[in-house]
Design a protein around this motif. Structure first.
Motif, PDB file in Angstrom:
ATOM      1  N   SER A   1     -10.321  -2.952  -9.637  1.00 33.77           N
ATOM      2  CA  SER A   1      -9.264  -3.353 -10.566  1.00 33.77           C
ATOM      3  C   SER A   1      -7.943  -2.607 -10.351  1.00 33.77           C
ATOM      4  O   SER A   1      -6.870  -3.208 -10.427  1.00 33.77           O
ATOM      5  N   ASN A   2      -7.993  -1.306 -10.062  1.00 35.94           N
ATOM      6  CA  ASN A   2      -6.755  -0.569  -9.784  1.00 35.94           C
ATOM      7  C   ASN A   2      -6.059  -1.095  -8.533  1.00 35.94           C
ATOM      8  O   ASN A   2      -4.834  -1.235  -8.496  1.00 35.94           O
ATOM      9  N   THR A   3      -6.867  -1.399  -7.499  1.00 40.25           N
ATOM     10  CA  THR A   3      -6.303  -1.930  -6.249  1.00 40.25           C
ATOM     11  C   THR A   3      -5.664  -3.291  -6.489  1.00 40.25           C
ATOM     12  O   THR A   3      -4.585  -3.578  -5.963  1.00 40.25           O
ATOM     13  N   ILE A   4      -6.316  -4.138  -7.287  1.00 38.65           N
ATOM     14  CA  ILE A   4      -5.739  -5.451  -7.619  1.00 38.65           C
ATOM     15  C   ILE A   4      -4.385  -5.257  -8.286  1.00 38.65           C
ATOM     16  O   ILE A   4      -3.384  -5.867  -7.898  1.00 38.65           O
ATOM     17  N   GLY A   5      -4.351  -4.378  -9.288  1.00 42.92           N
ATOM     18  CA  GLY A   5      -3.117  -4.157 -10.042  1.00 42.92           C
ATOM     19  C   GLY A   5      -2.010  -3.515  -9.234  1.00 42.92           C
ATOM     20  O   GLY A   5      -0.849  -3.904  -9.330  1.00 42.92           O
TER      21      GLY A   5
ATOM     22  N   THR B   1       0.825  -1.205   0.000  1.00 43.67           N
ATOM     23  CA  THR B   1       0.000   0.000   0.000  1.00 43.67           C
ATOM     24  C   THR B   1       0.858   1.254   0.000  1.00 43.67           C
ATOM     25  O   THR B   1       1.973   1.249   0.519  1.00 43.67           O
ATOM     26  N   THR B   2       0.333   2.272  -0.604  1.00 41.82           N
ATOM     27  CA  THR B   2       0.964   3.589  -0.586  1.00 41.82           C
ATOM     28  C   THR B   2      -0.080   4.584  -0.084  1.00 41.82           C
ATOM     29  O   THR B   2      -1.253   4.235   0.101  1.00 41.82           O
ATOM     30  N   LYS B   3       0.331   5.807   0.121  1.00 35.00           N
ATOM     31  CA  LYS B   3      -0.630   6.824   0.597  1.00 35.00           C
ATOM     32  C   LYS B   3      -1.686   7.131  -0.467  1.00 35.00           C
ATOM     33  O   LYS B   3      -2.695   7.758  -0.176  1.00 35.00           O
TER      34      LYS B   3
ATOM     35  N   LYS C   1      -6.247   3.234  -3.183  1.00 35.52           N
ATOM     36  CA  LYS C   1      -7.689   3.514  -3.176  1.00 35.52           C
ATOM     37  C   LYS C   1      -8.409   2.743  -2.074  1.00 35.52           C
ATOM     38  O   LYS C   1      -9.389   3.214  -1.510  1.00 35.52           O
ATOM     39  N   HIS C   2      -7.949   1.521  -1.785  1.00 38.04           N
ATOM     40  CA  HIS C   2      -8.577   0.683  -0.756  1.00 38.04           C
ATOM     41  C   HIS C   2      -7.508   0.208   0.240  1.00 38.04           C
ATOM     42  O   HIS C   2      -7.140  -0.972   0.238  1.00 38.04           O
ATOM     43  N   PRO C   3      -7.011   1.100   1.108  1.00 36.16           N
ATOM     44  CA  PRO C   3      -5.924   0.710   2.021  1.00 36.16           C
ATOM     45  C   PRO C   3      -6.309  -0.377   3.022  1.00 36.16           C
ATOM     46  O   PRO C   3      -5.459  -1.088   3.532  1.00 36.16           O
ATOM     47  N   GLU C   4      -7.625  -0.530   3.288  1.00 37.66           N
ATOM     48  CA  GLU C   4      -8.076  -1.534   4.259  1.00 37.66           C
ATOM     49  C   GLU C   4      -8.558  -2.819   3.588  1.00 37.66           C
ATOM     50  O   GLU C   4      -9.229  -3.635   4.214  1.00 37.66           O
TER      51      GLU C   4
END
Length: 198
Positions: free
Chosen positions: A161-165, A80-82, A85-88
């Motif tokens: 999809s962005n979080t998956i990638g 994860t980065t700052k 989109k879905h940090p949790e």
């Protein structure tokens, strides 16, 4: 592609339960959509039933998450980065298909979820690999409509999809090329060969 298992293990039971829960979740979706796609007057009459079904659906989402944990082979580490989109979010490898076809040599079926506005949203997706020079080479990830994935809406997949990638894909590739996974892959190949003989 579908890998079968010999006998019914605890994981198999969890997978069966997962399929059933996802089917129920999908049925609630259909009912809620039917109750909400009406004129305003009828919508007011349907309000109580919609609320009841939404509550039931939220309970199903929590049960699905529990079944995923019990059925999964791996909880995928996240990067994860700052800007995530879905940090949790959470991601699990739920099923492994080792039966080769024209498209891939290996296919993983994965689950991802995140809580938004107090509601757990989830989707299933598949990640395919081809074998190149003895290594599993990533080939792509796609929305999964298979079995237990029946309860996940495709728009949730696009939302994730962005979080998956960005958060999970590199770690899924690392898991697949680990020594532990290779042992699991070989065991599943032998299991499949035994089933094909019988």
């Amino acid at each position: 592609m579908k890998t079968k298992s010999l006998g019914e293990s605890k994981r198999d039971k969890a997978m069966n339960q997962l399929t059933e829960l996802c089917t129920q979740h999908s049925e609630q979706n259909i009912a809620i959509n039917k109750l909400t796609n009406v004129n305003n007057e009828t919508l007011l009459l349907n309000k109580k039933e919609i609320e009841m079904r939404c509550k039931m659906q939220n309970e199903l989402r929590e049960l699905i998450q529990t079944s995923v944990q019990e059925a999964s082979y791996y909880k995928v580490p996240k990067t994860t980065t700052k800007y995530s989109k879905h940090p949790e979010s959470n991601c699990y490898i739920v099923d492994i298909d080792v039966e080769e076809d024209d498209m891939s040599d290996l296919e993983l079926h994965c689950y991802i979820d995140s809580i938004e506005g107090g509601i757990r949203l989830f989707s299933f997706f598949r990640v395919s690999f081809v074998i190149e020079a003895g290594m599993f080479d990533y080939d792509g990830f796609f929305y999964s409509t298979r079995g237990y994935g029946a309860g996940s809406e495709e728009d949730f997949f696009h939302r994730f999809s962005n979080t998956i990638g960005e958060t999970y894909l590199d770690n899924i590739v690392s898991v697949v090329n680990s020594a532990t996974f290779r042992m699991l892959y070989q065991n599943k190949k032998m299991e499949l060969a035994t089933l094909n003989i019988n």
